[in-house]
Design a protein around this motif. Structure first.
Motif, short mmCIF file in Angstrom:
data_model
loop_
_atom_site.label_atom_id
_atom_site.label_comp_id
_atom_site.label_asym_id
_atom_site.label_seq_id
_atom_site.Cartn_x
_atom_site.Cartn_y
_atom_site.Cartn_z
N CYS A 103 0.84 -1.14 0.01
CA CYS A 103 -0.03 -0.06 -0.02
C CYS A 103 0.95 1.28 0.12
CB CYS A 103 -1.12 0.00 1.19
SG CYS A 103 -1.98 1.57 1.39
N TYR A 104 0.69 2.19 -0.91
CA TYR A 104 1.50 3.41 -1.00
C TYR A 104 0.77 4.57 -0.26
CZ TYR A 104 3.66 1.10 -4.91
OH TYR A 104 4.70 0.20 -5.49
N GLY A 105 -0.24 4.40 0.41
CA GLY A 105 -0.77 5.31 1.06
C GLY A 105 -1.73 6.37 0.14
N PRO A 106 -2.37 7.34 0.89
CA PRO A 106 -3.42 8.14 0.37
C PRO A 106 -2.52 9.32 -0.59
CG PRO A 106 -3.34 8.71 2.39
CD PRO A 106 -2.52 7.45 2.26
N HIS A 107 -1.83 9.11 -1.57
CA HIS A 107 -1.22 10.01 -2.35
C HIS A 107 -1.77 10.57 -3.68
CE1 HIS A 107 2.37 9.39 0.36
NE2 HIS A 107 2.31 8.23 0.08
N ASP A 108 -1.56 11.66 -4.22
CA ASP A 108 -2.09 12.27 -5.30
C ASP A 108 -1.27 11.69 -6.39
OD1 ASP A 108 0.36 14.10 -5.46
OD2 ASP A 108 -1.21 15.64 -4.76
N ASN A 109 -1.57 11.78 -7.50
CA ASN A 109 -0.75 11.19 -8.87
C ASN A 109 0.67 11.91 -9.27
OD1 ASN A 109 -2.62 9.00 -9.46
ND2 ASN A 109 -3.62 10.34 -11.13
N HIS A 110 0.63 13.31 -8.63
CA HIS A 110 2.05 13.98 -8.63
C HIS A 110 3.02 13.44 -7.79
CE1 HIS A 110 4.43 17.76 -9.08
NE2 HIS A 110 4.82 17.34 -7.62
N ARG A 111 2.48 13.08 -6.48
CA ARG A 111 3.44 12.19 -5.67
C ARG A 111 3.60 11.01 -5.84
NH1 ARG A 111 4.15 13.53 -0.01
NH2 ARG A 111 5.76 12.10 0.85
N LEU A 112 2.83 10.09 -6.53
CA LEU A 112 3.13 8.83 -6.81
C LEU A 112 3.71 8.81 -8.01
CD1 LEU A 112 -0.49 7.24 -6.95
CD2 LEU A 112 1.40 6.64 -5.36
N LEU A 113 3.90 9.81 -8.91
CA LEU A 113 4.89 9.69 -10.14
C LEU A 113 6.22 10.13 -9.58
CD1 LEU A 113 5.08 9.38 -13.26
CD2 LEU A 113 4.74 11.72 -13.24
N ASP A 119 -8.20 7.24 -12.06
CA ASP A 119 -9.27 7.37 -11.15
C ASP A 119 -8.76 7.42 -9.56
OD1 ASP A 119 -11.16 7.50 -13.12
OD2 ASP A 119 -11.48 5.30 -13.13
N ASN A 120 -7.82 8.10 -9.52
CA ASN A 120 -7.06 8.27 -8.03
C ASN A 120 -8.05 9.34 -7.49
OD1 ASN A 120 -5.68 8.68 -5.70
ND2 ASN A 120 -3.55 9.05 -6.91
N PRO A 121 -8.66 8.68 -6.30
CA PRO A 121 -9.31 9.58 -5.39
C PRO A 121 -8.61 10.89 -4.63
CG PRO A 121 -9.24 7.50 -4.26
CD PRO A 121 -8.57 7.39 -5.69
N HIS A 122 -7.37 10.56 -4.71
CA HIS A 122 -6.52 11.46 -4.16
C HIS A 122 -5.87 12.63 -5.00
CE1 HIS A 122 -7.06 9.17 -0.40
NE2 HIS A 122 -6.72 8.26 -1.14
N SER A 123 -6.30 12.57 -6.28
CA SER A 123 -5.70 13.19 -7.32
C SER A 123 -5.93 14.73 -7.01
CB SER A 123 -6.09 12.92 -8.49
OG SER A 123 -5.69 11.48 -8.94
N THR A 178 -3.91 23.31 -3.28
CA THR A 178 -4.39 22.07 -4.27
C THR A 178 -5.76 22.33 -4.42
OG1 THR A 178 -4.47 20.65 -2.59
CG2 THR A 178 -2.55 20.63 -3.75
N PHE A 179 -6.32 21.84 -5.65
CA PHE A 179 -7.77 21.72 -5.81
C PHE A 179 -8.01 19.98 -6.17
CE2 PHE A 179 -11.41 24.33 -6.56
CZ PHE A 179 -12.36 23.19 -7.10
N GLY A 180 -8.66 19.38 -5.26
CA GLY A 180 -9.12 18.19 -5.56
C GLY A 180 -10.36 17.71 -5.75
N TRP A 181 -10.98 16.65 -5.82
CA TRP A 181 -12.21 16.08 -6.08
C TRP A 181 -13.17 16.54 -5.32
CZ3 TRP A 181 -12.88 13.65 -10.41
CH2 TRP A 181 -11.94 12.86 -11.09
#
Length: 112
Positions: A29-39, A48-52, A89-92
């Motif tokens: 599990c990588y944890g609740p990260h947005d796609n910027h952090r994951l990349l 469909d990342n809910p943390h994007s 940031t601006f998220g879902w």
């Protein structure tokens, strides 16, 4: 589990406390990260990342507030002093608390 980059073998390794066969798939599990952090951290993004979220730069934010505001410098100084111009940031679910705070401060009238 323990996971780390092995400098000697030049590979990423995961050690478990339970048994698993060599080369068996292991899910982590990588944890609740947005796609910027994951990349940046892990080299991939999730569909469909809910943390994007979308990052808003201070320059972009300030572009929409009048340069004629006589209190603009003071407002920006307060925001900078308290690190409220970072990680906007601006998220879902809408704007982050930090972005909302920056917007509110920049929107204050002279009497406020």
């Amino acid at each position: 589990v323990k996971a780390a980059f092995n400098e000697q073998k030049r590979s990423y390794e995961i050690w478990t406390n339970s048994q698993c066969r060599k080369h068996q798939e292991v899910l982590i599990c990588y944890g609740p990260h947005d796609n910027h952090r994951l990349l940046l951290e892990y080299g991939f993004v999730a569909m469909d990342n809910p943390h994007s979220s979308v990052y808003v730069s201070p320059d972009t934010l300030l572009k929409y507030f009048s340069p004629l505001d006589k209190q603009r410098k003071a407002k920006v100084s307060i925001l900078k002093d308290h690190d409220f111009l970072e990680n906007l940031t601006f998220g879902w679910e809408g704007p982050s608390w930090r972005l909302l705070t920056a917007l509110k401060v920049l929107s204050l009238g002279a009497e406020e």
